[in-house]
Design an enzyme around this catalytic site. Structure first.
Site, PDB file in Angstrom:
ATOM      1  N   VAL A   1       0.712  -1.306  -0.008  1.00 14.62           N
ATOM      2  CA  VAL A   1       0.068   0.011   0.024  1.00 14.62           C
ATOM      3  C   VAL A   1       0.873   1.172  -0.162  1.00 14.62           C
ATOM      4  CG1 VAL A   1      -1.633   1.371   1.233  1.00 14.62           C
ATOM      5  CG2 VAL A   1      -1.936  -1.180   1.083  1.00 14.62           C
TER       6      VAL A   1
ATOM      7  N   LYS B   1      -7.791  -0.916   9.619  1.00 13.68           N
ATOM      8  CA  LYS B   1      -8.952  -1.321  10.151  1.00 13.68           C
ATOM      9  C   LYS B   1      -8.897  -1.819  11.485  1.00 13.68           C
ATOM     10  CE  LYS B   1      -8.224  -5.175   7.762  1.00 13.68           C
ATOM     11  NZ  LYS B   1      -7.872  -5.312   6.516  1.00 13.68           N
TER      12      LYS B   1
ATOM     13  N   VAL C   1     -11.750   0.549   5.154  1.00 18.35           N
ATOM     14  CA  VAL C   1     -12.946  -0.428   4.937  1.00 18.35           C
ATOM     15  C   VAL C   1     -13.353  -0.238   3.323  1.00 18.35           C
ATOM     16  CG1 VAL C   1     -15.283  -0.498   5.217  1.00 18.35           C
ATOM     17  CG2 VAL C   1     -13.944   0.415   7.034  1.00 18.35           C
TER      18      VAL C   1
ATOM     19  N   GLY D   1      -1.325 -15.855  -5.285  1.00 16.10           N
ATOM     20  CA  GLY D   1      -1.071 -14.409  -4.449  1.00 16.10           C
ATOM     21  C   GLY D   1      -2.420 -13.806  -4.352  1.00 16.10           C
TER      22      GLY D   1
ATOM     23  N   GLU E   1      -3.821 -14.421   1.428  1.00 18.77           N
ATOM     24  CA  GLU E   1      -2.453 -14.189   2.246  1.00 18.77           C
ATOM     25  C   GLU E   1      -2.244 -15.721   2.326  1.00 18.77           C
ATOM     26  OE1 GLU E   1      -1.167 -11.607   3.378  1.00 18.77           O
ATOM     27  OE2 GLU E   1      -2.562 -10.372   2.685  1.00 18.77           O
TER      28      GLU E   1
ATOM     29  N   ASP F   1     -11.441 -10.011   9.439  1.00 18.69           N
ATOM     30  CA  ASP F   1     -11.330  -8.867   8.541  1.00 18.69           C
ATOM     31  C   ASP F   1     -12.813  -8.062   8.532  1.00 18.69           C
ATOM     32  OD1 ASP F   1      -9.496  -7.172   6.617  1.00 18.69           O
ATOM     33  OD2 ASP F   1     -11.440  -8.078   5.450  1.00 18.69           O
TER      34      ASP F   1
ATOM     35  N   LYS G   1     -14.226  -4.124   9.610  1.00 20.93           N
ATOM     36  CA  LYS G   1     -14.763  -3.259   8.834  1.00 20.93           C
ATOM     37  C   LYS G   1     -16.217  -2.937   9.237  1.00 20.93           C
ATOM     38  CE  LYS G   1     -11.696  -4.450   5.068  1.00 20.93           C
ATOM     39  NZ  LYS G   1     -11.551  -5.681   4.029  1.00 20.93           N
TER      40      LYS G   1
ATOM     41  N   GLY H   1      -5.644  -3.939  -2.885  1.00 23.25           N
ATOM     42  CA  GLY H   1      -4.807  -3.789  -3.829  1.00 23.25           C
ATOM     43  C   GLY H   1      -4.101  -2.368  -3.696  1.00 23.25           C
TER      44      GLY H   1
HETATM   45  N1  HSE Z   1      -7.793  -8.729   3.009  1.00 23.36           N
HETATM   46  C1  HSE Z   1      -8.679  -7.953   2.674  1.00 23.36           C
HETATM   47  C2  HSE Z   1      -9.643  -8.690   1.671  1.00 23.36           C
HETATM   48  C3  HSE Z   1      -8.160  -6.531   2.074  1.00 23.36           C
HETATM   49  O1  HSE Z   1      -9.384  -9.697   1.015  1.00 23.36           O
HETATM   50  O2  HSE Z   1     -10.557  -8.057   1.143  1.00 23.36           O
HETATM   51  C4  HSE Z   1      -7.543  -5.895   3.262  1.00 23.36           C
HETATM   52  O3  HSE Z   1      -8.569  -5.326   4.075  1.00 23.36           O
END
Ligand code: HSE
Length: 427
Positions: A15, A106, A133, A188, A191, A202, A206, A303
């Site tokens: 980022v 986040k 978010v 890729g 993760e 995650d 958010k 991204g």
């Molecule tokens: N890992 C998150 C996703 C992106 O797969 O949307 C970062 O918040």
């Protein structure tokens, strides 16, 4: 004459590199539009000697956080470290020194919003978090400003790209969760340690942020019910599709009067719902406001450049603000928002069973449902009977989660076993 704003980066991975590229390539246009010029003065990295794609000017990189936090010329700190610590500690320190912070984090934000906002208010610094978010989708700004004239009652979000990619491919190809995840990791797209994504955390961070802004009441992360996609089977995706439903990992927030419910779990939605067509790694937020009606935002939620788009926009907003704004949460002072307990909600359900293929079995199952106030809306018996048992799929009318769970537990295993129970939003 352009005004020069000096900024420091905390972190420079994917980022941070995207922000560097966007700032460099796009600076003349930003300067032309806003009269602001941004100079990146220091960049904190963990390892000064790591090979990098970008040839940073001599002396820009540092591995000492003080070089960013104690530099009086740096007025805005951009944080890209991710995770709770040390990001939280360093962002707090920046705010306490009066530096405005733009963050994509986040986790630190959802867990420590109150403390961060308090520090920002005390020092007069700004705190901007659009990128935290759904990256490029301007949902934070929309909730904070553009939708102010609305009482928002519902949010349905596809806020995690990894899980949406996995579920989309499972739906399209009928592949297993494990096979799609493995390939996504190889490409890729997921993760190496996908736990936070696939277990729904995650999305829950958010949702805690979105629901707090939408309902003007703080909805802590701990109040979000979370269930990920690790146990989803392609058989259920297929059975749901045949009944007219698509499976998504939805982040759901609803407000009825003062009651607020927030939950993240795999959810069937109608095939013709706009969210059903949001495929691959895309994110989307569908919301309902009493004045704006139904609305959907869709875009890239991860991204380098999509996230940089939100960061640089926040940077321009922060640098142009006459006065920084902070959301107010009524329930931090007095209880105006009643946070529902986990599982205290109502929705429809998808139930797949293996049931004895004999007279009277369906009526006994329906009776057990009825004993708990669960009414059946659709039913399908599928495929061949094996070992005397057949696959039977039910879609219920709206019922309480607790009643549905009790009914499922009370199904007599001698006649049927519950193989899968998923929620359905029939909206
Ligand atoms: N890992 C998150 C996703 C992106 O797969 O949307 C970062 O918040």
């Amino acid at each position: 004459m352009d005004k020069c704003i000096r900024v420091g980066f905390l972190g420079c991975g994917n980022v941070g590199s995207g922000v560097w590229r966007l700032l460099n390539g796009f600076s003349p246009e930003i300067a032309h539009r806003t009269g602001l010029r941004f100079e990146v003065k220091r960049i904190l990295v963990r390892d000064l000697h790591k090979p990098r794609d970008i040839a940073f000017p001599e002396g820009l990189l540092t591995d000492r956080v003080e070089d960013v936090l104690d530099d009086e010329e740096i007025s805005i700190v951009l944080e890209f470290l991710g995770g709770e610590e040390p990001a939280y500690r360093w962002v707090l320190a920046a705010l306490q020194r009066g530096k405005t912070v733009v963050t994509a984090n986040k986790v630190a934000f959802a867990l420590h919003w109150h403390e961060l906002q308090k520090a920002a208010k005390q020092s007069g610094a700004g705190l901007y978090y659009e990128a935290a978010v759904c990256a490029a989708i301007p949902i934070i700004h929309s909730l904070e400003e553009s939708l102010q004239a609305n009482r928002i009652s519902r949010i349905y979000g596809i806020v995690n790209g990894t899980t949406n990619y996995i579920l989309s491919r499972m739906s399209r190809e009928g592949s297993s969760y494990e096979a799609v995840l493995e390939e996504a990791q190889r490409l890729g797209l997921a993760e190496p340690d996908p736990a936070s994504d696939v277990e729904g955390l995650d999305a829950a961070y958010k949702l805690s942020i979105l629901a707090s802004l939408a309902f003007h009441g703080r909805v802590p992360f701990e109040n979000v019910y979370v269930e990920g996609i690790t146990r989803v089977q392609s058989e259920d995706i297929r059975c749901g599709q045949e009944l007219g439903y698509t499976l998504k990992l939805l982040a759901i927030a609803k407000r009825e009067g003062l009651d607020v419910e927030t939950r993240v779990h795999p959810t069937f939605i109608r095939n013709d719902h706009p969210l059903a067509n949001v495929s691959g790694a895309f994110n989307a937020v569908f919301l309902t406001g009493h004045a704006c009606g139904e609305m959907m935002f869709m875009g890239r939620g991860a991204g380098d450049l999509p996230t940089a788009s939100a960061i640089v926009s926040d940077l321009v907003r922060a640098a142009s603000a006459q006065k920084h704004m902070y959301p107010t949460f009524e329930n931090e002072l007095y209880p105006t928002v009643a946070l529902r307990n986990n599982t205290d909600w109502r929705c429809a359900f998808y139930v797949r069973m293996l049931a004895l293929d004999e007279p009277g079995v369906l009526s006994r199952i329906a009776q057990t449902f009825a004993n708990h106030g669960v009414s059946i809306s659709a039913m399908q018996q599928k495929g061949e009977t094996s070992n005397g048992r057949a696959t039977v799929v039910f879609i219920t009318h709206i019922a309480s989660e607790k009643d549905m769970q009790k009914a499922a537990q009370e199904i007599d295993p001698a006649i049927a076993t519950v193989e899968c129970l998923l929620r359905v939003e029939k909206t």
